[in-house]
Design a protein around this motif. Structure first.
Motif, short mmCIF file in Angstrom:
data_model
loop_
_atom_site.label_atom_id
_atom_site.label_comp_id
_atom_site.label_asym_id
_atom_site.label_seq_id
_atom_site.Cartn_x
_atom_site.Cartn_y
_atom_site.Cartn_z
N SER A 167 -0.44 -0.12 5.47
CA SER A 167 -0.07 -1.53 5.36
C SER A 167 -0.33 -2.03 3.95
CB SER A 167 -0.88 -2.38 6.36
OG SER A 167 -0.63 -3.76 6.15
N THR A 168 0.62 -2.79 3.43
CA THR A 168 0.47 -3.36 2.08
C THR A 168 0.06 -4.83 2.14
OG1 THR A 168 2.80 -4.02 1.99
CG2 THR A 168 2.24 -1.81 1.19
N GLN A 169 -0.21 -5.36 3.32
CA GLN A 169 -0.47 -6.78 3.47
C GLN A 169 -1.67 -7.27 2.65
OE1 GLN A 169 1.43 -9.21 5.36
NE2 GLN A 169 2.76 -7.46 4.93
N SER A 170 -2.72 -6.48 2.62
CA SER A 170 -3.91 -6.89 1.86
C SER A 170 -3.61 -6.93 0.36
CB SER A 170 -5.07 -5.93 2.13
OG SER A 170 -4.72 -4.60 1.75
N ILE A 171 -2.73 -6.05 -0.12
CA ILE A 171 -2.37 -6.03 -1.54
C ILE A 171 -1.56 -7.28 -1.89
CG2 ILE A 171 -1.24 -4.73 -3.37
CD1 ILE A 171 -1.60 -2.22 -1.67
N TRP A 172 -0.60 -7.63 -1.02
CA TRP A 172 0.20 -8.83 -1.27
C TRP A 172 -0.66 -10.08 -1.16
CZ3 TRP A 172 4.64 -8.39 -3.57
CH2 TRP A 172 5.42 -7.26 -3.40
N CYS A 173 -1.63 -10.06 -0.26
CA CYS A 173 -2.54 -11.21 -0.13
C CYS A 173 -3.37 -11.39 -1.40
CB CYS A 173 -3.44 -11.00 1.09
SG CYS A 173 -4.60 -12.37 1.37
N LYS A 174 -3.85 -10.28 -1.96
CA LYS A 174 -4.61 -10.37 -3.21
C LYS A 174 -3.72 -10.87 -4.35
CE LYS A 174 -7.70 -7.69 -6.18
NZ LYS A 174 -7.17 -8.23 -7.43
#
Length: 759
Positions: A66-73
């Motif tokens: 999942s890339t969600q944490s990267i986009w959130c950062k």
């Protein structure tokens, strides 16, 4: 071990050095990177710029990453703002790229300052445009002239909502580009909703342009051609897209003439700001008897008239001007736009195309006066034989509005139109309201219309008449009407009766405004026909301050047997018996109700009727907001209130804000989560209830003793928790493992001082 993090001395790891080289050569290694094992790919993802990070999404998901944490950062680092605490972000990638597109378009984001945002191999607008589902255009429409065709292509496939915010006048080139943008996204794209927000002094030409294109009208001109119209004639367009096109027929020809400068037949216009604009409104055909000494004042809705002229079936479409869309946008450019516009406004119009109210009023030649009583126009000392139809002398609009014309005239075609129109805080003058109403008359694809704080005043009569004309059009699709304003001249339930009579298949009705020149004594005697059975599923009314005619409210509730949601705000009853009767009707006739909301109503003396409502097996959410529920007789009422909640497994949301619940009341509510309870309440709102820290702590301790707690969300804002911060902190810590708590740092002493200062 996290190989992507540098060691304490600041030296990058071997893995990170390799990952940086891979990132720098992604143009050559992209497909190879997609095939890397998940454990290796996971370390590379945080180092990729937004372009390759977006492109690699599919491969990452296939590998379970999942890339969600990267986009959130990225959101936190670049946008430097946090989403609303009540909002749920389902996809950080889409949220970031949509905001990124708007910031680049307006020139307020310097992408060259962050290597994660800049890559000379990609266009920021092209890459992010595919994720824009809601396009916001604001101020002087910055960046609109610089959108290249490839970006428009992407936007046409993704944008479903157009939002205009704080608009200002712009130069002619921007206006032309905006016109083409609207035409592409609405007529040939996916846009189905248009919202105009916070535009208290709108440019009339720009307003009419947006409304007209949203309604489906388009006029080809030499200085503003369209390549999509070049590809096919109007006939071929109809054959290729029958589901997106409306046939050019008599219903559409009547609204493309000039609604301002042409003198229509049988039309009466009044100064909206004067008392002479006060007229009686009742459904469709109205005859208001004002006594034996007065003549009749009637309002009639004339039969829909259409022009004999027909539009040309084929239009010669011109080639696209190279300067219309501009070239590739510079990522950090700011647009210095000039004010003013130069739109072609010389065209012909037919008086047969225009129609409006027919008001029967006395002849002004005799020097008679008009009296105002109960919001109705009364004719002073006139006999019926002396009544004649006259046109007001102030028909012409102000000079600054006379140059505003409908931009689509003979030869205009009706393309795909939007289904949702939202006008919020957009001041509508008499002329601009007329332009809107002429479009509404045949806007058959319109499903949802929201008008809020438009300062309509007497212009409400124009809107209702236009909707009446719309209801008679074959294929009319309107299922939702919401109107909230400062003041108008129509009693709320009278307007509700007119709308529901005109649109018996309406599913959503919301009305909220104060009444101008209202006489509460006469209102109680006002006779309104019974409401007929309708298809309403959602009814929302905020009443004026005066006592409402209970029999009218009961009539609409009896007729609305399909109601799923009901919201009554500021409903003032003459006596508690009237309120009890209304609640009994709800329990008897509206058994399908799932959500009920009462706000600012005195309900301290209707305890048994409240129990009756809470017994409903379909009820999922109930709200008593500032209803003084526990103000009187709470010793007897509170145990019964808790007991009926314990027996109802359908209620999941309970909102009790502002009801003087206090410490004892909150402690009692904990019993709805006891072992013998069937309650399913997951959301509990007890804000503004004079709750102190000791009461919250007792509530938390009682919940700890319960084995199965279904509570998921607790709101305790604006209570007296600042009286003992240490105990309040202890209570909040006890609740942390139970549910999500929404609180605040409310200063109760300052709030009390502010309250006293305005008393």
């Amino acid at each position: 071990m996290d190989n992507t993090v540098e060691d304490a001395g600041g030296t990058p790891t071997l893995f990170e050095l390799c990952a940086r080289v891979v990132n720098a050569n992604m143009d050559k290694l992209e497909e190879d990177v997609w095939g890397l094992p998940a454990v290796v790919l996971q370390g590379i993802l945080p180092l990729l710029n937004i372009y390759y990070l977006e492109r690699i999404e599919h491969a990452a998901v296939k590998k379970g990453l999942s890339t969600q944490s990267i986009w959130c950062k990225l959101w936190n680092d670049v946008m430097k703002s946090k989403p609303s605490r009540f909002g749920t972000v389902t996809c950080w990638r889409k949220k970031f790229l949509e905001a990124f597109f708007h910031n680049v378009l307006r020139g307020i984001l310097d992408i060259s300052s962050d290597q994660r945002l800049y890559d000379q191999r990609f266009s920021p607008l092209v890459h992010s445009s595919r994720h824009v589902s809601e396009l916001t255009i604001c101020n002087k429409q910055q960046g609109v002239t610089e959108l290249p065709p490839v970006v428009l292509e992407c936007l046409a496939k993704s944008v479903e909502t157009l939002k205009f915010l704080h608009l200002r006048s712009s130069d002619q080139a921007t206006l032309k580009s905006l016109k083409l943008l609207l035409h592409r996204l609405i007529h040939y794209g996916q846009v189905n909703k248009v919202s105009l927000l916070s535009w208290p002094s709108p440019d009339t030409k720009l307003l009419v342009l947006i409304l007209s294109i949203s309604a489906g009208f388009w006029q080809q001109q030499k200085n503003c051609p369209c390549t999509f119209c070049l590809k096919q004639t109007l006939n071929s367009s109809t054959e290729l897209h029958p589901e997106k096109r409306l046939e050019t027929n008599s219903l559409t020809t009547s609204v493309i003439t000039d609604p301002i400068n042409v003198q229509p037949r049988n039309i009466v216009e009044e100064d909206v700001g004067s008392q002479s604009a006060l007229l009686s409104l009742q459904p469709l055909n109205i005859t208001q008897n004002v006594g034996t000494d007065h003549s009749e004042c009637s309002v009639e809705f004339p039969v829909h008239q259409v022009s004999k002229n027909t539009h040309a079936k084929n239009a010669r479409c011109l080639k696209l001007s190279p300067t219309a869309c501009g070239s590739k946008v510079a990522s950090t450019s700011q647009n210095n736009l000039l004010s003013g516009s130069d739109i072609q406004d010389n065209f012909k119009s037919e008086t047969d195309d225009l129609y409006d109210f027919i008001f029967s009023v006395p002849s002004t030649g005799e020097g008679k006066t008009l009296g105002i009583k109960n919001g109705h126009k009364e004719i002073a000392k006139e006999k019926p034989s002396e009544v004649s139809t006259v046109a007001f002398s102030d028909d012409l609009p102000p000079m600054e509005e006379r140059s505003s014309r409908m931009l689509f005239f003979e030869g205009a075609h009706h393309f795909r139109s939007v289904t949702v129109l939202n006008l919020h805080n957009v001041h509508l003058t008499h002329s601009s309201c007329r332009s809107l109403c002429h479009l509404l008359r045949s806007w058959v694809s319109l499903e949802k219309l929201t008008m809020a704080y438009n300062d309509l005043g007497a212009n409400i009569f124009l809107v209702v008449e236009a909707l009446s004309a719309l209801s008679r059009c074959p294929g009319c699709s309107l299922i939702m009407f919401s109107m909230g304003d400062f003041k108008t001249y129509v009693p709320t339930l009278d307007l509700a009766h007119t709308i529901l009579t005109t649109f018996p298949s309406l599913q959503f009705l919301s009305l909220s405004y104060d009444l101008e020149f209202h006489n509460e004594k006469d209102e109680t005697k006002h006779i309104l026909p019974e409401f007929k059975e309708n298809q309403l599923k959602h009814l929302e009314i905020r009443f004026p301050q005066d006592p409402l005619p209970t029999e009218h409210l009961i009539s609409v509730l009896k007729a609305s047997t399909f109601l799923l949601e009901l919201s009554l705000d500021n409903a003032t009853f003459i006596c508690s018996e009237d309120l009890k009767n209304m609640l009994h009707i709800l329990a008897e006739y509206n058994r399908a109700l799932r959500r009920i909301s009462f706000h600012d109503m005195k309900m301290m003396d209707v305890h048994n009727e409240i129990f009756l409502l809470l017994n409903s097996p379909c009820l999922e959410e109930i709200k008593f907001s500032f209803c003084r529920l526990f103000e009187r007789g709470s010793e007897e009422f509170l145990p019964g209130f808790v007991d009926v909640l314990k027996r109802n497994p359908s209620i999941k949301t309970l909102k009790l804000c502002g009801n003087r619940l206090g410490n004892d009341g909150l402690a009692a509510l904990a019993d709805i989560y006891s072992e013998d309870s069937l309650s399913s309440v997951q959301y509990l709102d007890v804000s503004s209830n004079l709750i102190r820290p000791e009461g919250l702590l007792l509530f938390a301790k009682k919940l700890e003793q319960c084995r199965k707690i279904k509570l998921r969300h607790l709101s305790i804002s604006q209570n007296l928790l600042d009286r003992d911060p240490v105990m309040a902190k202890e209570a909040l810590q006890c609740l942390e493992g139970v549910c999500c708590v929404v609180s605040d740092n409310w200063d109760s002493a300052q709030a009390f001082a502010d309250h006293v200062s305005v008393m």
